[in-house]
Design a protein around this motif. Structure first.
Motif, PDB file in Angstrom:
ATOM      1  N   LEU A 165       0.823  -1.408   0.045  1.00 34.32           N
ATOM      2  CA  LEU A 165       0.092  -0.002  -0.269  1.00 34.32           C
ATOM      3  C   LEU A 165       0.852   1.189  -0.107  1.00 34.32           C
ATOM      4  N   LEU A 166       0.471   2.069  -0.726  1.00 36.80           N
ATOM      5  CA  LEU A 166       1.142   3.349  -1.024  1.00 36.80           C
ATOM      6  C   LEU A 166       0.212   4.533  -0.568  1.00 36.80           C
ATOM      7  N   TRP A 167       0.837   5.625   0.269  1.00 38.39           N
ATOM      8  CA  TRP A 167       0.142   6.988   0.289  1.00 38.39           C
ATOM      9  C   TRP A 167       0.938   7.856  -0.471  1.00 38.39           C
ATOM     10  N   ASP A 168       0.086   8.534  -1.479  1.00 40.61           N
ATOM     11  CA  ASP A 168       0.657   9.421  -2.292  1.00 40.61           C
ATOM     12  C   ASP A 168       0.072  10.898  -1.827  1.00 40.61           C
ATOM     13  N   ILE A 169       0.986  11.526  -1.054  1.00 42.73           N
ATOM     14  CA  ILE A 169       0.676  12.715  -0.483  1.00 42.73           C
ATOM     15  C   ILE A 169       0.914  14.036  -1.359  1.00 42.73           C
ATOM     16  N   GLY A 170      -0.232  14.763  -1.672  1.00 40.95           N
ATOM     17  CA  GLY A 170      -0.136  15.897  -2.760  1.00 40.95           C
ATOM     18  C   GLY A 170      -0.272  15.468  -3.986  1.00 40.95           C
ATOM     19  N   GLY A 171      -1.090  14.579  -4.332  1.00 45.75           N
ATOM     20  CA  GLY A 171      -1.283  13.653  -5.536  1.00 45.75           C
ATOM     21  C   GLY A 171      -1.226  14.530  -6.787  1.00 45.75           C
ATOM     22  N   GLY A 172      -1.659  15.804  -6.777  1.00 45.46           N
ATOM     23  CA  GLY A 172      -1.682  16.603  -8.105  1.00 45.46           C
ATOM     24  C   GLY A 172      -2.378  15.815  -9.228  1.00 45.46           C
ATOM     25  N   SER A 173      -1.756  15.022 -10.245  1.00 43.80           N
ATOM     26  CA  SER A 173      -2.606  14.571 -11.038  1.00 43.80           C
ATOM     27  C   SER A 173      -2.553  12.829 -11.000  1.00 43.80           C
TER      28      SER A 173
ATOM     29  N   VAL B  20      -3.348   5.004  -1.876  1.00 47.73           N
ATOM     30  CA  VAL B  20      -4.422   6.212  -1.278  1.00 47.73           C
ATOM     31  C   VAL B  20      -3.682   7.400  -1.836  1.00 47.73           C
ATOM     32  N   SER B  21      -4.488   8.208  -2.618  1.00 45.63           N
ATOM     33  CA  SER B  21      -3.737   9.495  -3.126  1.00 45.63           C
ATOM     34  C   SER B  21      -4.554  10.556  -2.246  1.00 45.63           C
ATOM     35  N   VAL B  22      -3.919  11.368  -1.699  1.00 51.73           N
ATOM     36  CA  VAL B  22      -4.253  12.665  -0.761  1.00 51.73           C
ATOM     37  C   VAL B  22      -4.017  13.962  -1.633  1.00 51.73           C
ATOM     38  N   GLU B  23      -4.972  14.674  -1.782  1.00 51.40           N
ATOM     39  CA  GLU B  23      -4.818  15.986  -2.653  1.00 51.40           C
ATOM     40  C   GLU B  23      -6.059  16.874  -1.909  1.00 51.40           C
ATOM     41  N   ARG B  24      -5.562  18.067  -1.414  1.00 51.37           N
ATOM     42  CA  ARG B  24      -6.445  18.851  -1.006  1.00 51.37           C
ATOM     43  C   ARG B  24      -7.249  19.737  -1.671  1.00 51.37           C
ATOM     44  N   ASP B  25      -6.734  20.111  -3.083  1.00 50.00           N
ATOM     45  CA  ASP B  25      -7.653  20.553  -3.971  1.00 50.00           C
ATOM     46  C   ASP B  25      -8.844  19.784  -4.700  1.00 50.00           C
ATOM     47  N   PRO B  26     -10.070  20.145  -4.616  1.00 55.65           N
ATOM     48  CA  PRO B  26     -11.156  19.204  -5.074  1.00 55.65           C
ATOM     49  C   PRO B  26     -10.951  18.972  -6.713  1.00 55.65           C
TER      50      PRO B  26
ATOM     51  N   VAL C 271       5.455   5.556   1.427  1.00 53.49           N
ATOM     52  CA  VAL C 271       5.023   7.157   1.375  1.00 53.49           C
ATOM     53  C   VAL C 271       5.434   7.931   0.231  1.00 53.49           C
ATOM     54  N   PHE C 272       4.935   8.478  -0.475  1.00 54.20           N
ATOM     55  CA  PHE C 272       5.539   9.617  -1.281  1.00 54.20           C
ATOM     56  C   PHE C 272       4.957  10.880  -0.901  1.00 54.20           C
ATOM     57  N   ILE C 273       5.785  11.919  -0.983  1.00 52.33           N
ATOM     58  CA  ILE C 273       5.229  13.287  -0.585  1.00 52.33           C
ATOM     59  C   ILE C 273       5.688  13.970  -1.873  1.00 52.33           C
ATOM     60  N   GLY C 274       4.935  14.497  -2.551  1.00 55.81           N
ATOM     61  CA  GLY C 274       5.052  15.304  -3.711  1.00 55.81           C
ATOM     62  C   GLY C 274       4.561  16.634  -3.594  1.00 55.81           C
ATOM     63  N   GLY C 275       4.127  17.018  -2.547  1.00 53.30           N
ATOM     64  CA  GLY C 275       3.650  18.546  -2.379  1.00 53.30           C
ATOM     65  C   GLY C 275       3.577  18.490  -1.055  1.00 53.30           C
ATOM     66  N   GLY C 276       3.471  19.848  -0.297  1.00 51.84           N
ATOM     67  CA  GLY C 276       3.058  20.202   0.937  1.00 51.84           C
ATOM     68  C   GLY C 276       4.114  19.923   2.120  1.00 51.84           C
TER      69      GLY C 276
END
Length: 418
Positions: A259-267, A284-290, A328-333
């Motif tokens: 299982l991966l957490w993709d944080i700041g998923g973007g696209s 699981v991709s976590v993205e704050r922008d709807p 865990v991947f953090i691509g933003g924030g």
């Protein structure tokens, strides 16, 4: 929940009672209760005198209650084909738990075995995609020129859905064969291509779809390895670019079932390509922008991994309650207070973390984590050849700083330099 009596599971095919071996027939005769789908139950003769209980819909939530209701009686569950091949056997084992007595499974040849026998395809070389209870987009990730696929159909309308998906992905010339009622007296085969598919009259819901995949010359060719073309994604510029993405997936090192957490998923590109690595991978991709969160879902469906879970919210608060990640991947924030600490704490021993940044402020945070936890701190620089007047020169993309580390099995007391 542990039933007091062993539970039998009998597979049955379109050939019905007469196609069952003696052991399966005996188990059904002796059962006090037979649970199964209405179609399977209708195949049993009167000599099977046990109470017949059809599965309700939805099935899985009803399993514990049904097993509890008939605990202590001789229960036989009737399944289609091989109960352990995308069948009820797996569900029963998961619901009953490891402490329950082993299932007594009496399988029947699966529809895949029948289909391969009719087609002359080696079973071990034939990829199978099930659309039973799953979205048709699952098929998109298996489409490659020259591949043979068997699709387990959800009903009479599935061939039409498959044909539409094939056309949408540039596989219109693909040969489609619909094999109905395999192993029974009403076997039938309908044939055509996805481009000109017309649903046959009185299509049977019990069917398997055989595909000889042919890609149109203009259709995009997608690789099995990370680093899909950037234009394979719908994006607004918030995209981990192709070459950096390939290096990032290599550092994340996906393995089956993880299982991966993709944080700041973007696209969603990192999570999508993690899922494409193996059909059992989860993300699981976590993205704050709807708006971006919705776009991630569209990209996942388009690229054959509709199982991607998208959580719309800001990390680290959006991480609360998520299942434990393997990576865990953090691509933003990265500068969000507490984010790096929350991700590190969430990882189990042996879990991996990878973080990318292009800003000096976030780079300083990654350098501090490198001093504390070790791992690899690298700078990725990519340049592309572009026209310069009548000549060609290099255009440098913004360099990306990447920190990758594995959480140790013992408490981390800091990294020592010599």
């Amino acid at each position: 929940m542990t039933p007091a009596a062993p539970l039998s599971v009998v597979g049955i095919g379109a050939d019905g009672w007469d196609g069952l071996p003696a052991a399966s027939q005996q188990a059904l005769r002796e059962a006090e209760v037979v649970i199964g789908g209405a179609r399977q139950l209708a195949l049993l003769p009167a000599e099977c005198a046990g109470e017949r209980v059809p599965w309700p819909s939805p099935l899985r939530p009803a399993v514990p209650g049904l097993l509890a209701a008939y605990a202590g009686r001789r229960v036989c569950v009737l399944a289609s084909g091989d109960p352990m091949f995308y069948g009820i056997g797996r569900t029963l084992n998961e619901v009953r738990g490891q402490e329950a007595p082993p299932l007594r499974v009496l399988p029947h040849p699966s529809s895949v075995s029948y289909a391969c026998a009719r087609l002359g395809w080696p079973v071990e070389e034939t990829e199978v995609v099930t659309l039973v209870g799953r979205p048709a987009e699952n098929l998109a990730g298996a489409l490659y020129d020259g591949r043979r696929l068997l699709v387990l159909s959800a009903g009479a309308g599935t061939p039409g859905e498959v044909a539409a998906l094939l056309r949408a992905h540039g596989f219109g010339p693909t040969r489609m064969r619909i094999l109905e009622q395999l192993g029974g007296g009403r076997e039938r085969v309908a044939e055509g291509t996805a481009a000109d598919w017309v649903e046959p009259p009185e299509a049977d819901p019990l069917n398997v779809i055989a595909l000889d995949c042919v890609r149109e010359p203009h259709a995009r060719r997608l690789s099995l390895v990370p680093g899909l073309p950037d234009d394979a994604y719908e994006h607004d510029g918030q995209l981990t670019k192709r070459h950096v993405r390939a290096a990032t997936l290599a550092a994340l090192a996906p393995a089956p079932g993880e299982l991966l957490w993709d944080i700041g998923g973007g696209s969603g590109s990192i999570a999508v390509e993690w899922l494409r690595a193996h059909r059992s991978c989860r993300a699981v991709s976590v993205e704050r922008d709807p708006v971006r969160a919705e776009r991630i879902g569209r990209n996942a469906r388009s690229l054959g991994v509709p199982s991607l879970r998208v959580v719309q919210g800001a990390a680290p608060s959006a991480l609360v309650g998520l299942p434990t990640p393997d990576a865990v991947f953090i691509g933003g924030g990265l500068t969000a207070p507490g984010l790096l600490d929350a991700c590190w704490e969430a990882l189990p021993p042996g879990g991996r973390i990878v973080a990318n940044t292009v800003t000096l402020e976030s780079e300083a945070l990654l350098a501090e984590r490198y001093r504390r936890h070790g791992g690899d701190l690298v700078r990725l620089a990519v340049a592309h050849a572009v026209p310069v007047g009548g000549f060609t020169g290099w255009r440098q993309a913004m360099p990306v700083t990447q920190w990758a580390a594995v959480k140790p099995a013992v408490p981390d007391v800091g990294r020592r330099f010599t």
